[in-house]
Design an enzyme around this catalytic site. Structure first.
Site, PDB file in Angstrom:
ATOM      1  N   ASN A 158       0.809  -1.228   0.000  1.00 11.20           N
ATOM      2  CA  ASN A 158       0.000   0.000   0.000  1.00 11.20           C
ATOM      3  C   ASN A 158       0.842   1.278   0.000  1.00 11.20           C
ATOM      4  O   ASN A 158       0.466   2.268  -0.617  1.00 11.20           O
ATOM      5  CB  ASN A 158      -0.993  -0.012   1.170  1.00 11.20           C
ATOM      6  CG  ASN A 158      -0.319  -0.096   2.502  1.00 11.20           C
ATOM      7  OD1 ASN A 158       0.746  -0.709   2.644  1.00 11.20           O
ATOM      8  ND2 ASN A 158      -0.907   0.517   3.501  1.00 11.20           N
ATOM      9  N   GLU A 256       3.338  -5.458  12.244  1.00  6.74           N
ATOM     10  CA  GLU A 256       2.413  -4.328  12.044  1.00  6.74           C
ATOM     11  C   GLU A 256       1.308  -4.838  11.137  1.00  6.74           C
ATOM     12  O   GLU A 256       1.543  -5.063   9.945  1.00  6.74           O
ATOM     13  CB  GLU A 256       3.143  -3.163  11.369  1.00  6.74           C
ATOM     14  CG  GLU A 256       4.291  -2.593  12.164  1.00  6.74           C
ATOM     15  CD  GLU A 256       3.837  -1.802  13.375  1.00  6.74           C
ATOM     16  OE1 GLU A 256       2.734  -1.237  13.340  1.00  6.74           O
ATOM     17  OE2 GLU A 256       4.584  -1.781  14.359  1.00  6.74           O
ATOM     18  N   CYS A 294      -3.225   1.442   6.440  1.00  2.00           N
ATOM     19  CA  CYS A 294      -3.639   0.619   7.581  1.00  2.00           C
ATOM     20  C   CYS A 294      -4.357   1.451   8.639  1.00  2.00           C
ATOM     21  O   CYS A 294      -5.180   0.933   9.372  1.00  2.00           O
ATOM     22  CB  CYS A 294      -2.441  -0.094   8.174  1.00  2.00           C
ATOM     23  SG  CYS A 294      -1.124   1.060   8.560  1.00  2.00           S
TER      24      CYS A 294
END
Ligand code: NAD
Length: 498
Positions: A158, A256, A294
């Site tokens: 991303n 993460e 995120c």
């Protein structure tokens, strides 16, 4: 030739292992597509366990000398790399947009500048990190940090260069050598970075970048016995499998992972003076990068008394977001990262519809006929807002990772906190209110790693960032990141002989 036509040429990406560029040992390749046009833009090595072995061997051999070089010299090397990325920033931004479908303006203003800051920040941080000393009546203790060895750095698609540098910069600064594995979906800027690592003069084996699929090269890297630590950013399911693979050899692991981040909008933030600013803030939080950050707000909790004012204003503003060509400076929403991801996002919205959702805007794939001809085969999905779902519904519990957010009413602070904390995730939240005392009180009760007040993604790189529960383990950023890659060693001297 315009930038757009230049992009039709395909690039042959290679691995960087032990200072040399090479294809995958088996010769297999992965095709890489521009998600905005559907065109083939590159091929990347589909690396194997054999390539990972070679990269880890090279990193292990380079470790003692890199570590012994000392923090100032390692920092200087990182600064040289940062300068080279800055020199090529326009090309990095163009390629990042091409590879991910994100608006070029976003890659220019966020992704690439942030990657440069990551490299510089950790160069400065390691030089400033002098260790700690403690003294009491009996002893004087000095605690310093000794790098662990070979660091595996695995990153997602991303924010490709931004998150890749967020891992390799602290690892290298701390004195580890690196085997990096970027996402197979977006390998291009890591390949550009690999070439700059050579130009910057990093010693052979200090930075190795191996491209390939998670289940093949990623899994081999995680399981490799000579890897000392793993820093991973990606999906929660992948994080679980990495934690399992790392456990038998006690590798230090930072994960993460995903999120289902709530935005808590209180009525005072939807009053006449604040309404527009709150709407703008929420639109940014929900839809930046096509909702593929995120930390994006994917559940918007609205105080019931403000619902009838806030929701129509938010829907109206969201409808005005321009979906279109990532290269067009007026585009707000570019393409999703791939056609496959588009199908996942569309399926999640269809499931929500079956669960009884009211769709306020978006909710169906953009009609290709409405798009400029160049991008008609692209993976475009409009910003979507839905309501009338149970808080336990899939769309309120599972990460969609696209331009989709749900709207949920609440009556009281206690109810807002219960809904906000009512998922298995705990990455971040935003709180929108003019009452600072209330904001602090609410923030202290939210189960997540970061709470932004009347803002989103405002960052100070010294601040640790990470998640609770299914959003991960450990923190990135600041000293926490540097120390992740090192073992604290205490040297203790007695004040008097005993
Ligand atoms: P992903 O988990 O599919 O892949 C991430 C990386 O892991 C890729 O490089 C992939 O090749 C590799 N990988 C996959 N399987 C592996 C395995 N078994 N062993 C080792 N490596 C493996 O994630 P994605 O789809 O690329 O990224 C989207 C996800 O990332 C979302 O869930 C998003 O929330 C999360 N994310 C989290 C943060 C954060 O800071 N918490 C930041 C960005 C993205």
């Amino acid at each position: 030739m315009t930038a757009a036509t230049a992009m039709t040429a395909t690039t042959t990406i290679q691995n960087l292992i032990d200072g040399r560029f090479a294809p995958a040992s088996g010769g297999a390749i992965i095709s890489v597509y521009d998600p905005a046009t559907g065109s083939l833009i590159a091929t990347a090595p589909d690396s194997t366990a054999h390539d990972i072995d070679a990269a880890v061997d090279a990193a292990a051999a380079a470790f003692p000398a890199w570590h012994a070089l000392g923090a100032p010299a390692r920092a200087a090397q990182l600064r040289t790399l940062a300068d080279l990325v800055e020199r090529d920033a326009d090309e990095f931004a163009r390629v990042e947009s091409l590879d991910t479908g994100k608006p070029l303006a976003l890659a220019r203003s966020i992704d690439i500048p942030r990657a440069i800051s990551n490299l510089r920040f950790f160069a400065d941080a390691v030089v400033a990190d002098e260790g700690e000393t403690f003294e009491n009546a009996q002893s004087r203790s000095a605690v310093h940090h000794r790098a662990l060895g070979v660091a595996a750095c695995i990153s997602p698609w991303n924010l490709p260069l931004y998150l890749f540098t967020w891992k390799i910069a602290p690892a290298l600064a701390a004195g580890c050598t690196v085997v990096g594995k970027p996402s197979e979906v977006t390998p291009l800027t890591a390949w550009m970075l690999a070439r700059l690592c050579v130009e910057a003069g990093f010693p052979r084996g200090v930075v190795n970048i191996v491209q390939g699929r998670g289940l093949l090269s990623g899994a081999a890297l995680v399981a490799h016995p000579r890897v000392a630590c793993i820093t991973f950013t990606g999906g929660t399911a992948t994080g679980e499998s990495i934690a399992r693979a790392a456990a038998p050899s006690f590798k230090r692991t930072a994960l993460e992972l995903g999120g289902k981040n709530p935005a808590l909008v209180f009525a005072d933030a939807a009053g006449p003076a604040q309404l527009q600013a709150t709407v703008e803030g929420i639109v940014r939080a929900a839809f930046t990068n096509q909702g593929q950050v995120c930390h994006c707000a994917s559940r918007i909790l609205v105080e019931r008394s403000a619902w009838d004012v806030f929701v129509p204003a938010l829907v109206e503003r969201t409808k005005r977001l321009r979906v279109g060509d990532p290269l067009d400076a007026t585009t707000d929403i570019g393409a999703l990262v791939s056609g496959q991801h588009l199908l996942k996002v569309a399926a999640a919205v269809d499931a929500a519809r079956r669960d009884g959702a009211t769709i306020h805007c978006g909710g169906v794939r953009v009609d290709p006929a409405m798009l400029p001809e160049r991008i008609r085969a692209g993976a475009f999905y409009p910003p979507t807002l839905m309501s009338d779902l149970a808080t336990t519904a899939r769309a309120n519990q599972e990460e969609i990772f696209g331009p989709v957010a749900t709207l949920i009413p609440f009556e009281s602070d206690a109810e807002a906190i219960a809904i906000a904390n009512g998922t298995r995730y705990g990455l971040s939240a935003t709180v929108w209110t003019n009452d600072d005392a209330r904001a602090s009180r609410i923030a202290s009760q939210l189960d997540c790693g970061t709470v932004w007040i009347n803002s989103w993604m405002v960052r100070d790189l010294r601040v640790p960032i990470g998640g609770m529960h299914a959003s991960g383990l450990g923190r990135e950023g600041g000293r926490e990141a540097l120390h992740f890659f090192a073992e604290p060693v205490a040297v203790v001297r007695a004040n008097t002989s005993t």
